[in-house]
Design a protein around this motif. Structure first.
Motif, PDB file in Angstrom:
ATOM      1  N   ILE A   1      26.248  29.598  39.476  1.00  0.00           N
ATOM      2  CA  ILE A   1      25.822  30.712  40.333  1.00  0.00           C
ATOM      3  C   ILE A   1      25.224  30.118  41.610  1.00  0.00           C
ATOM      4  O   ILE A   1      24.309  29.301  41.540  1.00  0.00           O
ATOM      5  N   ASP A   2      25.758  30.532  42.739  1.00  0.00           N
ATOM      6  CA  ASP A   2      25.326  29.983  44.026  1.00  0.00           C
ATOM      7  C   ASP A   2      23.918  30.447  44.407  1.00  0.00           C
ATOM      8  O   ASP A   2      23.375  31.375  43.821  1.00  0.00           O
TER       9      ASP A   2
ATOM     10  N   MET B   1      31.062  40.756  38.248  1.00  0.00           N
ATOM     11  CA  MET B   1      31.959  41.720  38.891  1.00  0.00           C
ATOM     12  C   MET B   1      33.109  41.019  39.605  1.00  0.00           C
ATOM     13  O   MET B   1      32.978  39.877  40.061  1.00  0.00           O
ATOM     14  N   SER B   2      34.213  41.730  39.693  1.00  0.00           N
ATOM     15  CA  SER B   2      35.343  41.292  40.516  1.00  0.00           C
ATOM     16  C   SER B   2      35.954  42.537  41.137  1.00  0.00           C
ATOM     17  O   SER B   2      36.311  43.473  40.403  1.00  0.00           O
TER      18      SER B   2
ATOM     19  N   ALA C   1      39.402  28.744  34.839  1.00  0.00           N
ATOM     20  CA  ALA C   1      38.520  27.887  35.642  1.00  0.00           C
ATOM     21  C   ALA C   1      38.839  28.086  37.116  1.00  0.00           C
ATOM     22  O   ALA C   1      39.999  28.174  37.511  1.00  0.00           O
ATOM     23  N   GLY C   2      37.782  28.177  37.920  1.00  0.00           N
ATOM     24  CA  GLY C   2      37.949  28.342  39.354  1.00  0.00           C
ATOM     25  C   GLY C   2      37.874  29.793  39.808  1.00  0.00           C
ATOM     26  O   GLY C   2      37.765  30.050  41.013  1.00  0.00           O
ATOM     27  N   THR C   3      37.930  30.741  38.864  1.00  0.00           N
ATOM     28  CA  THR C   3      37.858  32.155  39.238  1.00  0.00           C
ATOM     29  C   THR C   3      36.507  32.448  39.891  1.00  0.00           C
ATOM     30  O   THR C   3      35.457  32.066  39.369  1.00  0.00           O
ATOM     31  N   ARG C   4      36.568  33.122  41.025  1.00  0.00           N
ATOM     32  CA  ARG C   4      35.336  33.451  41.750  1.00  0.00           C
ATOM     33  C   ARG C   4      34.923  34.890  41.432  1.00  0.00           C
ATOM     34  O   ARG C   4      35.726  35.808  41.503  1.00  0.00           O
TER      35      ARG C   4
ATOM     36  N   THR D   1      22.920  40.085  44.663  1.00  0.00           N
ATOM     37  CA  THR D   1      24.256  39.695  44.188  1.00  0.00           C
ATOM     38  C   THR D   1      24.604  38.315  44.728  1.00  0.00           C
ATOM     39  O   THR D   1      24.366  38.028  45.896  1.00  0.00           O
ATOM     40  N   ARG D   2      25.114  37.463  43.833  1.00  0.00           N
ATOM     41  CA  ARG D   2      25.428  36.080  44.219  1.00  0.00           C
ATOM     42  C   ARG D   2      26.871  35.737  43.864  1.00  0.00           C
ATOM     43  O   ARG D   2      27.439  36.313  42.945  1.00  0.00           O
ATOM     44  N   HIS D   3      27.412  34.749  44.564  1.00  0.00           N
ATOM     45  CA  HIS D   3      28.729  34.230  44.198  1.00  0.00           C
ATOM     46  C   HIS D   3      28.600  33.407  42.917  1.00  0.00           C
ATOM     47  O   HIS D   3      27.624  32.673  42.742  1.00  0.00           O
ATOM     48  N   ALA D   4      29.605  33.532  42.071  1.00  0.00           N
ATOM     49  CA  ALA D   4      29.632  32.775  40.814  1.00  0.00           C
ATOM     50  C   ALA D   4      31.037  32.226  40.601  1.00  0.00           C
ATOM     51  O   ALA D   4      32.016  32.802  41.075  1.00  0.00           O
ATOM     52  N   VAL D   5      31.121  31.082  39.912  1.00  0.00           N
ATOM     53  CA  VAL D   5      32.423  30.455  39.648  1.00  0.00           C
ATOM     54  C   VAL D   5      32.533  30.123  38.161  1.00  0.00           C
ATOM     55  O   VAL D   5      31.594  29.593  37.558  1.00  0.00           O
TER      56      VAL D   5
END
Ligand code: THG
Length: 369
Positions: A297-298, A312-313, A346-349, A358-362
């Motif tokens: 999590i960024d 979420m996506s 793997a790699g899905t954002r 809300t944060r970016h997650a990978v």
């Protein structure tokens, strides 16, 4: 987030090591199997650093033992788990998913095989004793099931072997991973295993008798003074880095072992007698539609995760985060999540909805260590 004291009472059990833990300056506890579990001594980050560099004593007495003894002990054990136990010998420990008749996870303990007719189940945080007693009674099995006066004390960290050798003798060096031996401490027989809820290496002493708790705690503290031994506990950051799951946090009885990424500890086809076998074989045909994944999590350090954070996506919920912490060694927030099949590569954002934003997650392939 809860930042209040918890009222002590007799229901919230103390442990044979509580005196030592308090003397060491414990700062926070959680409750596990109706018992105190120390979680923080200096700070989560300082404890993490020290765990990776030195050696810690962990009061994990809350890992209670469900003891099964009698002629039907082996049969009852196999009823509990989809892991095939036929090759297991006395002296071995197995990490075993325990499932109910629907294949739902009831616990993820360490099974300790003391003898063909005597086992311990070293339980995670759920009241497994009642399920085991219920099966023994309902199936009229020839076994006794109870909770003995055994309290695990973990010695974890790179200097654990040196400390253990000083107290129990050089023979502990020969114990292999997930094996145990019997060792004497002041005339009392104790099971000592090479295991523990960290990836830093170490041992677990199944302390035999509450009266031995403080004498052993003190002996280890004294013997390890020059090794910088300190009290510690299961560390949130280190266990997420290592991908160690926490029952009740990362999974519940709503999840199958396959969803929990514990398929490698199952042999459902050959685990004849397992209560959940039919249900698990049925879901195995389709395969799980969601699964636990390592997630990064960024952003800056995340707050404590004490409720699911939606993943979420494109504005749709595709999973949830159940554990998260800032990792100083990886320079990012590390987390454990359950992600739908459509988004688990793997790699899905994704986006993680944390309470502070809300944060970016990978999604990652494997855990960090
Ligand atoms: N030790 C003992 N009892 C326990 C725990 C423990 N009871 C509660 C809880 N921890 C049960 N959960 C786990 C989770 C992970 C592991 C052990 C118990 C574990 N896993 C390793 C892994 O996944 O890398 C190794 C598994 C293996 O290879 O067999 O150690 O810690 N007594």
């Amino acid at each position: 987030m809860l930042r209040k004291a918890i009222s002590p009472s007799r229901r919230l059990r103390r442990t044979p090591f509580s005196q030592g833990v308090e003397r060491a300056g414990v700062k926070a506890y959680t409750v596990y199997n109706h018992m105190l579990l120390p979680t923080v001594f200096r700070s989560v980050e300082e404890d993490y650093r020290h765990l990776k560099e030195a050696v810690q004593l962990w009061d994990v007495a809350c890992e209670r033992q469900v003891e099964i003894r009698g002629p039907d002990a082996g049969r009852l054990m196999q009823m509990l788990t989809p892991r095939d136990l036929r090759q297991m010998r006395p002296g071995q420990c197995y990490y075993v998913p325990i499932v109910d008749e629907t294949g739902g996870m009831l616990n993820d303990p360490v099974a300790v095989k003391l003898a063909e007719d005597r086992w311990w189940i070293s339980i995670a945080d759920s009241d497994l004793l009642y399920w085991v007693k219920g099966l023994a009674y309902g199936y009229r099995l020839d076994v006794l099931v109870d909770e003995p006066d055994i309290s695990p004390l973990a010695v974890q960290g790179p200097k654990a072997e040196e400390l253990m050798a000083r107290v129990f003798g050089d023979a502990v060096r020969g114990i292999r991973f997930f094996r145990f031996g019997h060792f004497d401490f002041r005339g009392r027989d104790m099971v000592v295993a090479r295991s523990g809820y960290s990836k830093q290496g170490g041992f677990e002493i199944y302390v035999n008798g509450s009266d031995m708790g403080m004498p052993l705690w003190d002996a280890l503290m004294e013997a390890g003074a020059d090794l910088d031994v300190h009290a510690g506990g299961p560390n949130l950051i280190e266990r997420i880095e290592g991908g160690l799951l926490s029952y009740g946090n990362d999974m519940t009885d709503d999840n199958t072992p396959q969803e929990c990424w514990l398929g490698r500890f199952c042999n459902t086809q050959s685990a004849i007698g397992c209560i959940g076998r039919d249900a698990l074989l049925r879901v195995a045909k389709e395969g799980p539609v969601q699964q636990i994944r390592p997630i990064s999590i960024d952003g800056s350090a995340v707050p404590v995760c004490d409720e699911y954070w939606p993943l979420m996506s494109d504005g749709r919920r595709v999973g949830r985060i159940s554990s998260a912490a800032w990792s100083p060694d990886f320079g990012t927030n590390v987390a454990i999540g359950m992600v739908r099949i459509t988004h688990w590569d793997a790699g899905t954002r994704l986006q993680a909805i944390a309470p502070d934003g809300t944060r970016h997650a990978v999604v990652h392939e494997a855990f960090w260590t």
